[in-house]
Write a protein that holds these residues in place. Structure first.
Motif, PDB file in Angstrom:
ATOM      1  N   ALA A  54      -5.226  46.541 121.241  1.00 57.27           N
ATOM      2  CA  ALA A  54      -6.642  46.290 121.499  1.00 57.27           C
ATOM      3  C   ALA A  54      -7.239  47.383 122.382  1.00 57.27           C
ATOM      4  O   ALA A  54      -8.333  47.895 122.111  1.00 57.27           O
ATOM      5  CB  ALA A  54      -6.811  44.923 122.157  1.00 57.27           C
ATOM      6  N   VAL A  55      -6.528  47.752 123.438  1.00 58.38           N
ATOM      7  CA  VAL A  55      -7.050  48.756 124.373  1.00 58.38           C
ATOM      8  C   VAL A  55      -7.139  50.124 123.713  1.00 58.38           C
ATOM      9  O   VAL A  55      -8.137  50.853 123.862  1.00 58.38           O
ATOM     10  CB  VAL A  55      -6.173  48.816 125.638  1.00 58.38           C
ATOM     11  CG1 VAL A  55      -6.588  49.989 126.525  1.00 58.38           C
ATOM     12  CG2 VAL A  55      -6.267  47.510 126.412  1.00 58.38           C
ATOM     13  N   CYS A  56      -6.117  50.504 122.967  1.00 62.39           N
ATOM     14  CA  CYS A  56      -6.032  51.872 122.452  1.00 62.39           C
ATOM     15  C   CYS A  56      -6.649  52.056 121.066  1.00 62.39           C
ATOM     16  O   CYS A  56      -6.999  53.197 120.698  1.00 62.39           O
ATOM     17  CB  CYS A  56      -4.571  52.324 122.407  1.00 62.39           C
ATOM     18  SG  CYS A  56      -3.766  52.358 124.027  1.00 62.39           S
ATOM     19  N   CYS A  57      -6.776  50.969 120.302  1.00 61.38           N
ATOM     20  CA  CYS A  57      -7.176  51.133 118.909  1.00 61.38           C
ATOM     21  C   CYS A  57      -8.414  50.340 118.509  1.00 61.38           C
ATOM     22  O   CYS A  57      -9.252  50.840 117.756  1.00 61.38           O
ATOM     23  CB  CYS A  57      -6.025  50.735 117.984  1.00 61.38           C
ATOM     24  SG  CYS A  57      -4.520  51.683 118.253  1.00 61.38           S
ATOM     25  N   ASP A  58      -8.581  49.129 118.969  1.00 64.53           N
ATOM     26  CA  ASP A  58      -9.682  48.274 118.497  1.00 64.53           C
ATOM     27  C   ASP A  58     -10.140  47.375 119.646  1.00 64.53           C
ATOM     28  O   ASP A  58      -9.792  46.201 119.711  1.00 64.53           O
ATOM     29  CB  ASP A  58      -9.203  47.436 117.310  1.00 64.53           C
ATOM     30  CG  ASP A  58     -10.357  46.843 116.506  1.00 64.53           C
ATOM     31  OD1 ASP A  58     -11.526  47.157 116.836  1.00 64.53           O
ATOM     32  OD2 ASP A  58     -10.093  46.068 115.573  1.00 64.53           O
ATOM     33  N   PRO A  59     -10.928  47.895 120.584  1.00 61.20           N
ATOM     34  CA  PRO A  59     -11.248  47.164 121.812  1.00 61.20           C
ATOM     35  C   PRO A  59     -12.041  45.885 121.565  1.00 61.20           C
ATOM     36  O   PRO A  59     -12.802  45.761 120.602  1.00 61.20           O
ATOM     37  CB  PRO A  59     -12.078  48.166 122.612  1.00 61.20           C
ATOM     38  CG  PRO A  59     -11.782  49.500 122.030  1.00 61.20           C
ATOM     39  CD  PRO A  59     -11.504  49.251 120.582  1.00 61.20           C
ATOM     40  N   GLY A  60     -11.863  44.961 122.467  1.00 57.21           N
ATOM     41  CA  GLY A  60     -12.599  43.704 122.476  1.00 57.21           C
ATOM     42  C   GLY A  60     -12.167  42.909 123.689  1.00 57.21           C
ATOM     43  O   GLY A  60     -11.020  43.028 124.143  1.00 57.21           O
TER      44      GLY A  60
END
Length: 683
Positions: free
Chosen positions: A87-93
């Protein structure tokens, strides 16, 4: 902040999602650091069964991933830290990580989360540079994503819009949060705004008990009928980890039971259900490397070709069992299971076996006594003709228990022999006090109102010897008295005062105050010291010096129920005398075991069962379970602890005779007064 740093932060905000699998992101960016243990980039080869569940977390056709597995599978590192890294490095939310309590949330943040950021350069680089954005329960990233680390409460699970929610150790959470629903349902509402982009992940080892006594493990894709993680698993596509036998090549799922193994020359081997081969531990890693997840309705042949159609559901659910766990050896599983079974056979306690099956094998536990209804007549039919209220051969020492009722003390005496074999020696009520009413008759016992009535427990119970069946001139006195310290208002305060009086009289070492506990885990008995600074103890006038033994009644009653099933004299067997009435056995069988614990569904009297539990606690407090029966201590040595029955004891069943009326007071002597008015002489 410098201009390059501002540009870097803006670039992170504008960066589009990186479309790589979750497991690949974890393998590329997540550094695992455990002092003295595993360190380095997360390695999918160590736990290959975690790859598919991780990748499904980016699958927009599902709403949630459910993972059931034992300890030491690597599920937390993969599904929590690995998913967070993606989530942090590729697809935040915005991401909520839900732990079981505030304390576990704090520990997870300071240990696992902090180490992941400290040792993973990609994670560290994306943290906000402001110190105020990096807190124990709240972290901010450069691209605007927030990580919230919380615990089950309605404040944590309401009023927030989140994209990701990870729930760890689900079965150790309450199944209803402040009356609003279970954690999974509440978490699912928080991600609905993101439609197919929102996701919930739930992982746990089993914790809830099986409540269906007839359920059998037949379909490997069917989870047991119980609450918690297995209830969620059964709503999904029910995927099981299958691996190939190195002998025949057939794929199978390792059963979540010690029965999946056979011992060969002291070494546990996994049994192939297809060819019966005993598979050695050296094949485990290779079998895991070739393993696949099969959903309900699917099959796989020896060539690895999968056929069949999975169920149509928005939940991807997985169940891994202990034999496949990467960080748990087969030898360790086998030894734990054998030790737990041996302890259950010796003591009747199931808590250790339950912990092994749930935490190590990944299977929900069904109590042996679940919904078993005992026939009191069957127990009464096995009574033995014995001289009334005497100590038979085989008894090493006595314990006695007292249940406190509103107008009496209920007393039960047990004789203990080798390896927990026991004899019911006596059962009676103490109804009459030494106080006299206006008519000169003794008044009924009032434990809540009169502290002087408690002295009967010393004079007529603890100091009461019982003659030997083979030598009535000699006998045994109780080695320990266990007294219930709860009940009617006022009883606890009187119990504490009674203990203080007994201590001053030198009886404290043979007296234990007991109290039932609602806990279902931990030690069978635990000595505590109530503290007057705590609100619940202020009315009891406790000052912290009085030991009160908390009893794990669930475990102790499970043990009693197991011992009642023994049909032959020997370790754990309970002998009952024929002079006991049917009422005693009705009390002994009044409660029924359910998944919630032991329940008195009919409201019948159950003193016999409670008093057997208190006597068991007294035996444990004496540490008699660990006695060397060949050379026992003096208090448990038949050659040393017999006393002379020279003093006749009054029967506790009889109403005391009225005391003789007090002698009239002597008349006061008159004084002869001297003329000066001063007393001079008496006559």
């Amino acid at each position: 902040m410098t201009a390059p740093a501002i540009l870097a932060s803006a670039a992170e905000i504008l960066r589009p999602p990186r479309r790589i699998p979750v497991a690949d992101a974890a393998a590329r960016y997540l550094h695992i650091h455990r002092p003295g243990g595993e360190s380095g980039l997360w390695n999918p080869g160590l736990a290959p069964y975690m790859v598919e569940p991780m990748n499904r977390l980016a699958d927009r056709t599902i709403e949630a991933v459910i993972f059931v597995g034992p300890a030491r599978t690597g599920k937390t590192a993969a599904l929590v830290l690995g998913w967070l890294t993606y989530a942090v490095c590729c697809d935040p939310g915005d991401f909520l990580l839900l732990n079981t309590s505030e304390a576990t949330a704090r520990d997870f943040s300071k240990d696992d989360i902090a180490r992941a950021h400290r040792h993973s350069p990609e994670l560290q680089a994306r943290l906000s540079p402001y110190a105020s954005d990096d807190n124990v329960f709240d972290k901010q990233y450069r691209h605007g994503m927030r990580l919230l680390i919380g615990w089950p409460s309605i404040n944590q699970l309401s009023g927030r819009t989140l994209r990701y929610v990870a729930i760890t150790d689900y079965d150790r959470m309450a199944d209803n949060i402040d009356g609003e629903g279970d954690p999974f349902t509440l978490a699912s509402k928080r991600v609905q705004t993101f439609l197919s982009g929102g996701r919930v992940c739930v992982e746990s080892s089993p914790g809830w008990l099986i409540d269906d006594p007839k359920w059998q493990y037949h379909d490997p894709h069917e989870g047991p009928p119980c609450k918690g993680i297995f209830a969620l698993y059964n709503q999904g596509d029910r995927r099981r980890w299958c691996w190939p036998c190195p002998d025949c090549g057939g794929y199978f799922t390792a059963a979540p039971s010690p029965d999946a193994f056979v011992e060969v020359e002291g070494d546990p081997r996994l049994i192939c259900p297809h060819c019966g081969a005993a598979i050695g531990r050296e094949h485990k890693r290779a079998m895991n490397a070739r393993g696949v997840w099969l959903a309900a309705g699917q099959a796989i042949d020896r060539d690895g070709v999968i056929s069949g159609t999975p169920p149509k559901t928005r939940l991807a659910s997985y169940w891994l069992t202990g034999p496949a766990a990467a960080y748990q050896s087969w030898g360790s599983l086998w030894r734990k299971a054998q030790a737990a079974r041996a302890e259950m056979e010796k003591t009747g306690a199931e808590d250790r076996l339950q912990a092994v099956l749930t935490g190590d094998f990944g299977m929900a536990y069904r109590p042996r006594q679940l919904h078993v209804t005992r026939d009191p007549q069957a127990l009464q039919a096995r009574t033995e003709d014995r001289q009334k209220r005497t100590v038979p051969d085989g008894v090493y020492f006595l314990t006695v228990a007292a249940d406190v009722q509103s107008n009496r003390f209920v007393i039960q005496v047990v004789g203990w022999g080798r390896e927990g074999e026991r004899w019911l020696i006596d059962r009676y009520n103490l109804r009459w006090s030494r106080r006299l009413g206006g008519n000169g008759e003794p008044e009924p016992v009032d434990p809540a109102g009169h502290i002087e009535d408690w002295q009967l427990l010393i004079d007529s119970v603890l100091r009461k010897p019982y003659p030997l069946e083979t030598d009535e001139a000699r006998g045994l006195a109780p080695a320990m008295l266990a007294v219930d310290s709860g009940g009617k208002s006022g009883v606890t305060e009187r119990a504490y005062l009674f203990w203080r009086q007994a201590r001053r009289a030198g009886h404290a070492k043979k007296l234990m105050l007991v109290k039932g506990s609602s806990r279902s885990e931990g030690a069978r008995i635990a000595r505590t010291y109530p503290d007057a600074t705590k609100r619940q103890d202020r009315k009891a006038n406790a000052r912290g010096e009085i030991p009160v033994w908390l009893l794990n009644t669930l475990v102790l009653k499970d043990s009693l129920a197991a011992d009642l099933e023994r049909s032959e004299p020997g370790p754990g067997y309970i002998h009952f005398p024929a002079w006991l009435g049917a009422w005693f056995f009705e009390e002994l069988t009044a409660e029924t075991r359910s998944a919630k614990g032991w329940q008195n569904l009919g409201g019948a009297r159950n003193e016999a069962m409670d008093l057997m539990v208190y006597n068991h606690a007294a035996m444990l407090a004496l540490n008699a379970e660990r006695l060397n029966w060949e050379t026992p201590p003096a208090w448990a040595d038949p050659r040393k602890n017999r006393i002379e029955m020279s003093i006749s004891e009054p029967s506790p069943l009889a109403k005391p005779a009225p005391a003789a009326p007090p002698a009239p007071p002597k008349p006061e002597r008159a004084w002869i007064t001297r003329p000066s008015g001063q007393p001079w002489i008496r006559r």
